[in-house]
Design a protein around this motif. Sequence first.
Motif, PDB file in Angstrom:
ATOM      1  N   ARG A 661      34.453  26.646  50.070  1.00 26.22           N
ATOM      2  CA  ARG A 661      34.942  25.368  50.598  1.00 26.22           C
ATOM      3  C   ARG A 661      35.927  24.697  49.654  1.00 26.22           C
ATOM      4  N   THR A 662      35.755  24.867  48.358  1.00 25.16           N
ATOM      5  CA  THR A 662      36.623  24.192  47.393  1.00 25.16           C
ATOM      6  C   THR A 662      37.985  24.853  47.287  1.00 25.16           C
ATOM      7  N   ASN A 663      38.011  26.161  47.022  1.00 23.57           N
ATOM      8  CA  ASN A 663      39.282  26.814  46.697  1.00 23.57           C
ATOM      9  C   ASN A 663      39.831  27.716  47.803  1.00 23.57           C
ATOM     10  N   GLY A 664      39.079  27.915  48.874  1.00 22.58           N
ATOM     11  CA  GLY A 664      39.564  28.720  49.985  1.00 22.58           C
ATOM     12  C   GLY A 664      39.629  30.207  49.706  1.00 22.58           C
ATOM     13  N   MET A 665      39.249  30.621  48.497  1.00 20.97           N
ATOM     14  CA  MET A 665      39.236  32.050  48.197  1.00 20.97           C
ATOM     15  C   MET A 665      37.974  32.701  48.765  1.00 20.97           C
ATOM     16  N   VAL A 666      38.011  34.024  48.828  1.00 24.28           N
ATOM     17  CA  VAL A 666      36.903  34.778  49.416  1.00 24.28           C
ATOM     18  C   VAL A 666      36.202  35.608  48.343  1.00 24.28           C
ATOM     19  N   ALA A 667      34.923  35.898  48.593  1.00 20.23           N
ATOM     20  CA  ALA A 667      34.182  36.788  47.699  1.00 20.23           C
ATOM     21  C   ALA A 667      34.807  38.175  47.749  1.00 20.23           C
ATOM     22  N   ASP A 668      34.917  38.810  46.574  1.00 21.28           N
ATOM     23  CA  ASP A 668      35.660  40.068  46.449  1.00 21.28           C
ATOM     24  C   ASP A 668      34.858  41.037  45.575  1.00 21.28           C
ATOM     25  N   GLY A 669      34.616  42.266  46.090  1.00 21.17           N
ATOM     26  CA  GLY A 669      33.895  43.271  45.300  1.00 21.17           C
ATOM     27  C   GLY A 669      34.719  43.855  44.181  1.00 21.17           C
ATOM     28  N   TRP A 670      36.051  43.692  44.246  1.00 24.36           N
ATOM     29  CA  TRP A 670      36.978  44.051  43.161  1.00 24.36           C
ATOM     30  C   TRP A 670      36.916  45.539  42.802  1.00 24.36           C
ATOM     31  N   GLY A 671      36.566  46.376  43.784  1.00 18.75           N
ATOM     32  CA  GLY A 671      36.563  47.814  43.528  1.00 18.75           C
ATOM     33  C   GLY A 671      35.477  48.269  42.579  1.00 18.75           C
ATOM     34  N   ALA A 672      34.403  47.511  42.481  1.00 20.31           N
ATOM     35  CA  ALA A 672      33.325  47.877  41.553  1.00 20.31           C
ATOM     36  C   ALA A 672      32.783  49.257  41.881  1.00 20.31           C
ATOM     37  N   THR A 673      32.442  49.995  40.860  1.00 18.02           N
ATOM     38  CA  THR A 673      31.893  51.342  41.070  1.00 18.02           C
ATOM     39  C   THR A 673      30.525  51.532  40.447  1.00 18.02           C
ATOM     40  N   SER A 674      30.078  50.592  39.650  1.00 15.02           N
ATOM     41  CA  SER A 674      28.810  50.799  38.941  1.00 15.02           C
ATOM     42  C   SER A 674      27.912  49.580  39.065  1.00 15.02           C
TER      43      SER A 674
END
Length: 743
Positions: A661-674
Amino acid sequence: MSSSISRRRLLAGATWVAAAAVAGNVLGAGVAQAAPSTYTPDWDSVDQHPPAPEWFQDAKFGIYFHWGVFSVPAFGNEWYPRNMYRAGDSANQHHIATYGQPSAWPYHNFINGAQDLAGNFVQFAPKLKSAGGKFDPDEWIQLFVDAGAKFAGPVAEHHDGYSMWDSQVNEWNSVKKGPGLDLLKLFSTAIRAKGLKLLVAMHHAYNFTGFYEAAPAQTDPSLKKLYGQLGSTAENQLWYDKLKEVIDRAQPDILWQDFNLDAVDEQQRLNFLAYYYNQANSWGREVVATYKDGMNGKGEVFDYERGGPADLTTPYWLTDDSISNSSWCYTQGIGYYSIKQMLHSFIDRVSKNGNVLLNIAPMADGTIPQAQKDILLGMGDYLKRFGESIYSTRAWTVYGEGPTKMGGGAFTNPTAGTAQDIRFTRNKADNVLYATVLGWPGSSLTIKTLSSDRINLSSLTSVKLLGSTAGTTIDLPAPTQNSSGLTVALPSSAPYSANAYVLKLSFSGTIPAVAQPTGATAFSDVNYSGNSAPLALGDYTAADLTTAGLSARTISSLRLGPGLQVIGYSGDNFTGTSWTFTANNPDLRNTGNNDQITSLRVQFNPATYFRITNVTNGLALDSGGDVASGSNLKQWTWDGHNNLQWHAEPIAGGYYRLVNRTNGMVADGWGATSDGSAARQASWSGSSNQQWKITNRGGDRYTIANRATGLVLDGGGSVSSGSVTKQWTNGSSTNLQWTFTAL
């Protein structure tokens, strides 16, 4: 079995079955299907076997026992035969100090008999009381009857390779070596004489697939057999031959097997199933085969070791648990769970559509310790008085309510509930609902599940308290219902002493449907009446709706959990005209689409903000405010700030994007592999790293899995406010589970 860490790791993959269940929906559980007159050893055939016959679902409670050669050293646990060979293990150290080096004083000395270092002769050789000993199988079974068990039986062979019957394929048995008694036959006879169903437990798959990996290689062919060293082909054949003997000799109603079946040759597994089911047909009996792994899970009953699901789960299931919190077999200094822990967890498991198989741990000479008798008789006292709320009941569409959460997978300890905890069961006629309170609640009880905005109680005819004597009830004043729940006036003090108290709610017809708080409930008639189907978050085709209990184009009213929406479609597979519902609707005729919905989606409402809270630590998912793209997601103590509020917006494929709600960004897995990788946030790009599958895991709990990585959001345990939110391989831990609270 064992409570050891290695055992937990071996079973870590077995709990996926619970996640596959549809929470809150028991429709179709235990419905008989046409079984073949003859089974063939292939999955297509054996999968047609009805897994949980009515007698099994009626029985609820069984008892078995880990008793054998491993009971003689009475140290550590039933994995003593394995651990005595593992250098540095406490069992190894104990063995060296008490008996000598395992290479010179091997495990089979406990079978053949030998002197320990102090000069004492030790051997597994219990004697019947009629022969001057302390072992009486009839007394054991009478104790089980007094405990309220409806099925019982022995561990006929554990991982150690010692058979408790007069085996013709294994000379390491209780007739040829040790007591000189056919123990399986003695127990089978006593169990049948008391009218109980017979369970036989077999743990021998692990004998040759890892149990004795630290034992020295044997040269004697007979010792190779005991220590699982005959080689793969011979061992797989022996595995089958032992089962065939048990089937032919004992004709068990339940053939229970421990883990590592997936390491047994698949064809031998199929040979066993087909043989057992065909023999049962020839006996004219319905039988149960259980599994922890290695089966398709269609014709057999899944067993959770020391656990159970967090929520009501189908198909019908079983758990095996031990009366001891430290070992499955008798050991010096053995610890026990309390009667309340055992009883309350039993009631909880029954409410979630399961049976309980409880293990006891007799001493090597056949003595059952008094502390174990006390627990069994405590359970038996409760079941004798209040058994109508347990035996021959079925799970309702809601398992219960209250602060105490139980289950969640294998190896979840029995837990005592509180007077605020309630568990539901119903009779098979579906016109009596039992609400079992896990403590005396005082002069008034409000059952929140039965609130006016969740259930229509106009057909409720009476609410009574089950009396202290079986078949008796205590009249109560007429209850009152409002949006907070159904409030029942009770005596000012408990009218008798019990470990739980049962309210009996009787209806003039079928128990009305209750709306699901974390999903939607669809009804065939207006005003939330008629047939109903609880629908968790997800997509439902016409076939799915039929499976859930409602045919296509029969939905006339809808109830929605907070923050949800339902999109109904006139065509199958989410095609045709669509209607979106964001609130309860008692009459779909008002929207012009009565009985027009053929398929539908239950989703989070994209216009609603949610607090997303970790189940373990109670912290809320936190963006941290106006931060840079790529910043870690964190967790924070809930204070209502916009940083802690999220939209869950549906996108294609059944996935969601989580928008702060504050920054409008979305949760992101960021290509995690471990495991342990940080979850981050970024501007929406449509990448699969930013798409999440939200799956109900029972009650109000969800996992949030990243589309790209498959890892789920992880709170990390009991961490401090401000800690990073991580990602982890999905499992049963509550660290990986989250609640969504509509704001």
